[in-house]
Design a protein around this motif. Structure first.
Motif, PDB file in Angstrom:
ATOM      1  N   VAL A  70       0.824  -1.208   0.000  1.00  0.00           N
ATOM      2  CA  VAL A  70       0.000   0.000   0.000  1.00  0.00           C
ATOM      3  C   VAL A  70       0.859   1.260   0.000  1.00  0.00           C
ATOM      4  CG1 VAL A  70      -1.758   1.316   1.252  1.00  0.00           C
ATOM      5  CG2 VAL A  70      -1.903  -1.190   1.142  1.00  0.00           C
ATOM      6  N   ALA A  71       1.786   1.348   0.942  1.00  0.00           N
ATOM      7  CA  ALA A  71       2.585   2.568   1.062  1.00  0.00           C
ATOM      8  C   ALA A  71       3.743   2.598   0.060  1.00  0.00           C
ATOM      9  CB  ALA A  71       3.123   2.693   2.484  1.00  0.00           C
ATOM     10  N   ARG A  72       4.243   1.415  -0.341  1.00  0.00           N
ATOM     11  CA  ARG A  72       5.413   1.380  -1.225  1.00  0.00           C
ATOM     12  C   ARG A  72       5.163   0.414  -2.388  1.00  0.00           C
ATOM     13  NH1 ARG A  72      10.677   0.476   2.401  1.00  0.00           N
ATOM     14  NH2 ARG A  72      11.625   1.588   0.641  1.00  0.00           N
ATOM     15  N   PRO A  73       4.187   0.759  -3.255  1.00  0.00           N
ATOM     16  CA  PRO A  73       3.768  -0.202  -4.281  1.00  0.00           C
ATOM     17  C   PRO A  73       4.889  -0.622  -5.237  1.00  0.00           C
ATOM     18  CG  PRO A  73       2.805   1.992  -4.683  1.00  0.00           C
ATOM     19  CD  PRO A  73       3.420   2.016  -3.311  1.00  0.00           C
ATOM     20  N   GLU A  74       5.784   0.305  -5.585  1.00  0.00           N
ATOM     21  CA  GLU A  74       6.816  -0.052  -6.567  1.00  0.00           C
ATOM     22  C   GLU A  74       7.832  -1.025  -5.978  1.00  0.00           C
ATOM     23  OE1 GLU A  74       6.269   3.229  -5.755  1.00  0.00           O
ATOM     24  OE2 GLU A  74       5.268   4.091  -7.520  1.00  0.00           O
ATOM     25  N   VAL A  75       8.254  -0.718  -4.754  1.00  0.00           N
ATOM     26  CA  VAL A  75       9.209  -1.597  -4.074  1.00  0.00           C
ATOM     27  C   VAL A  75       8.562  -2.964  -3.833  1.00  0.00           C
ATOM     28  CG1 VAL A  75      10.397  -1.968  -1.860  1.00  0.00           C
ATOM     29  CG2 VAL A  75      10.573   0.256  -3.021  1.00  0.00           C
TER      30      VAL A  75
ATOM     31  N   THR B 161      18.939  -2.956   4.663  1.00  0.00           N
ATOM     32  CA  THR B 161      19.298  -1.564   4.365  1.00  0.00           C
ATOM     33  C   THR B 161      20.089  -1.455   3.057  1.00  0.00           C
ATOM     34  OG1 THR B 161      21.257  -1.827   5.740  1.00  0.00           O
ATOM     35  CG2 THR B 161      19.309  -0.858   6.780  1.00  0.00           C
ATOM     36  N   GLY B 162      20.062  -2.504   2.267  1.00  0.00           N
ATOM     37  CA  GLY B 162      20.796  -2.497   0.997  1.00  0.00           C
ATOM     38  C   GLY B 162      20.240  -1.512  -0.020  1.00  0.00           C
ATOM     39  N   GLY B 163      19.036  -1.021   0.197  1.00  0.00           N
ATOM     40  CA  GLY B 163      18.465   0.005  -0.662  1.00  0.00           C
ATOM     41  C   GLY B 163      18.044  -0.498  -2.036  1.00  0.00           C
ATOM     42  N   ALA B 164      17.635   0.463  -2.888  1.00  0.00           N
ATOM     43  CA  ALA B 164      17.088   0.129  -4.201  1.00  0.00           C
ATOM     44  C   ALA B 164      18.093  -0.632  -5.059  1.00  0.00           C
ATOM     45  CB  ALA B 164      16.630   1.403  -4.906  1.00  0.00           C
ATOM     46  N   ALA B 165      19.372  -0.271  -4.933  1.00  0.00           N
ATOM     47  CA  ALA B 165      20.375  -0.912  -5.794  1.00  0.00           C
ATOM     48  C   ALA B 165      20.411  -2.413  -5.521  1.00  0.00           C
ATOM     49  CB  ALA B 165      21.750  -0.292  -5.562  1.00  0.00           C
ATOM     50  N   GLN B 166      20.417  -2.756  -4.253  1.00  0.00           N
ATOM     51  CA  GLN B 166      20.478  -4.184  -3.946  1.00  0.00           C
ATOM     52  C   GLN B 166      19.159  -4.883  -4.281  1.00  0.00           C
ATOM     53  OE1 GLN B 166      22.360  -5.457  -0.427  1.00  0.00           O
ATOM     54  NE2 GLN B 166      21.865  -7.578  -0.988  1.00  0.00           N
ATOM     55  N   LEU B 167      18.062  -4.176  -4.069  1.00  0.00           N
ATOM     56  CA  LEU B 167      16.763  -4.746  -4.440  1.00  0.00           C
ATOM     57  C   LEU B 167      16.747  -5.079  -5.931  1.00  0.00           C
ATOM     58  CD1 LEU B 167      13.728  -5.396  -4.027  1.00  0.00           C
ATOM     59  CD2 LEU B 167      13.251  -2.958  -4.320  1.00  0.00           C
ATOM     60  N   LYS B 168      17.205  -4.117  -6.738  1.00  0.00           N
ATOM     61  CA  LYS B 168      17.187  -4.337  -8.187  1.00  0.00           C
ATOM     62  C   LYS B 168      18.117  -5.476  -8.595  1.00  0.00           C
ATOM     63  CE  LYS B 168      15.783   0.339  -9.295  1.00  0.00           C
ATOM     64  NZ  LYS B 168      16.180   1.628  -9.918  1.00  0.00           N
TER      65      LYS B 168
END
Ligand code: TRP
Length: 365
Positions: free
Chosen positions: A271-276, A300-307
């Protein structure tokens, strides 16, 4: 429709009820499917406006393969006449059709068991549209919420007669094969309702209530709606889709550009973070893990690690499919052969159905 499917939430409220009914019914159907798969014949399909992407894969393709593996008869229509419902140019129709055949086979559809065919190669299917059109009113056609939504999306452009009537054509897709199970997404429920109405009316009007046409059931796919890399529903025309045929590098490039947010701590919050959440969901579907768990491992790896995690998951999961797809497309005659066989099977079925329809309608000379 495949590319322009509306997010499920966009359907008007009065269709929530039919959705609830279909969802409850789907649960009962799943039970019957596991008890007696051979009592079902499946028909479903895609509009060939592009090749298939990850949304199709998790939304419908995987489910079709599952149904096929229960041993039931599966027919897949590549709905080429539906392409011209809302556009003047068919684009690379032949390429798209063969691309979808490749996607089906690469995903695990078995051409020896399943029937893959196009509308345009099955004349008797198309002819069924005439009696079927006589069984619906123009008001019913105009009330169809999916058609209404598509008309609104056309933003003032004139509605073609084929757009208005394609649900009836879709009824012919299903009924020519006397299919009784139609796995579809929520946006297609109004069309399934139209098909059921047409089957009943034909049976009543021309067959004294006998089930010449079985009244088919929708099987709602449980799969989640995937968003594209821009956070909007995945669709080829938006350029936000991870295509099944994309290379590992293209996939990495597309995912690198994916929209996320600035919070470095990755959490699964649709809901709060649909893209992530969507990226986590894609990775979860590909690895069979839980999205919350994945979020915790990224921390805490952030978007880079998520991607990086999603890219690896998608590329790993699709690697065998992509390899099979590359093999299939390297033999130009093969896909055409599969399609020709499917078309011949569909044609034989449709000819037989049209024959009995003509007989019931006293059109035998
Ligand atoms: N309209 C469907 C879609 O866009 C494709 C389709 C065509 C279909 N004929 C069908 C689906 C018959 C189920 C049954 O997704």
């Amino acid at each position: 429709m495949t590319d322009t499917t509306l997010p499920t939430g966009d359907l008007p409220d009065d269709h929530d009820e039919s959705y609830r009914v279909a969802a409850a019914r789907s649960a009962t159907l799943e039970q019957r499917i596991s008890d007696a798969p051979s009592t079902f014949r499946v028909l479903t399909g895609d509009r060939p406006t592009g090749t298939l992407h990850l949304g199709h894969y998790f939304g419908t393709l995987a489910n079709r393969v599952r149904l096929q593996r229960t041993g039931m008869d599966v027919l897949l229509v590549i709905a080429d006449y539906q392409v011209i419902t809302d556009r003047d140019s068919v684009g690379d129709l032949r390429g798209n059709v063969l691309g979808i055949v490749a996607d089906y086979l690469a995903a695990g559809i078995d051409p020896a068991r399943a029937t893959i065919f196009t509308h345009s190669a099955v004349p008797a299917l198309n002819q069924l549209m005439l009696p079927f059109l006589s069984l619906v009113t123009d008001a019913e056609l105009r009330r169809n919420p999916t058609i209404k939504a598509e008309a609104d999306a056309a933003a003032g452009r004139a509605l073609s007669g084929l757009l208005l009537t394609y649900p009836v054509h879709q009824a012919a897709d299903i009924l020519f094969a006397r299919a009784n199970l139609v796995p579809v997404g929520r946006d297609q429920l109004p069309h399934l309702e139209a098909t059921r109405t047409i089957a009943r009316r034909f049976n009543d009007r021309y067959a004294g209530g006998q089930e010449v046409f079985p009244v088919p059931d929708a099987l709602l796919t449980q799969a989640p709606l995937l968003l594209g890399t821009d956070g909007v529903k995945m669709s080829k025309s938006r350029g936000n889709a991870i295509e099944l045929r994309a290379s590992a590098d293209d996939t990495a490039r597309l995912l690198k550009r994916a929209k996320t947010d600035t919070d470095r701590t990755i959490t699964y919050d649709p809901v709060a973070r649909p893209e992530v959440a969507n990226l986590l969901l894609i990775a979860a579907l590909c690895t069979g893990q839980d999205p919350q768990h994945l979020a915790a491992t990224i921390g805490t790896g952030g978007a880079a690690q998520l991607k990086a995690t999603v890219t690896e998951a998608v590329n790993e999961h699709l690697r065998p499919l992509r390899r099979r797809r590359a093999e299939l497309t390297s033999d130009p005659g093969l896909l055409l052969h599969v399609l020709h066989e499917g078309n011949a099977r569909a044609k034989a079925l449709a000819d037989a159905t049209l024959d009995s329809v003509r007989t019931l309608m006293a059109m035998t000379y």
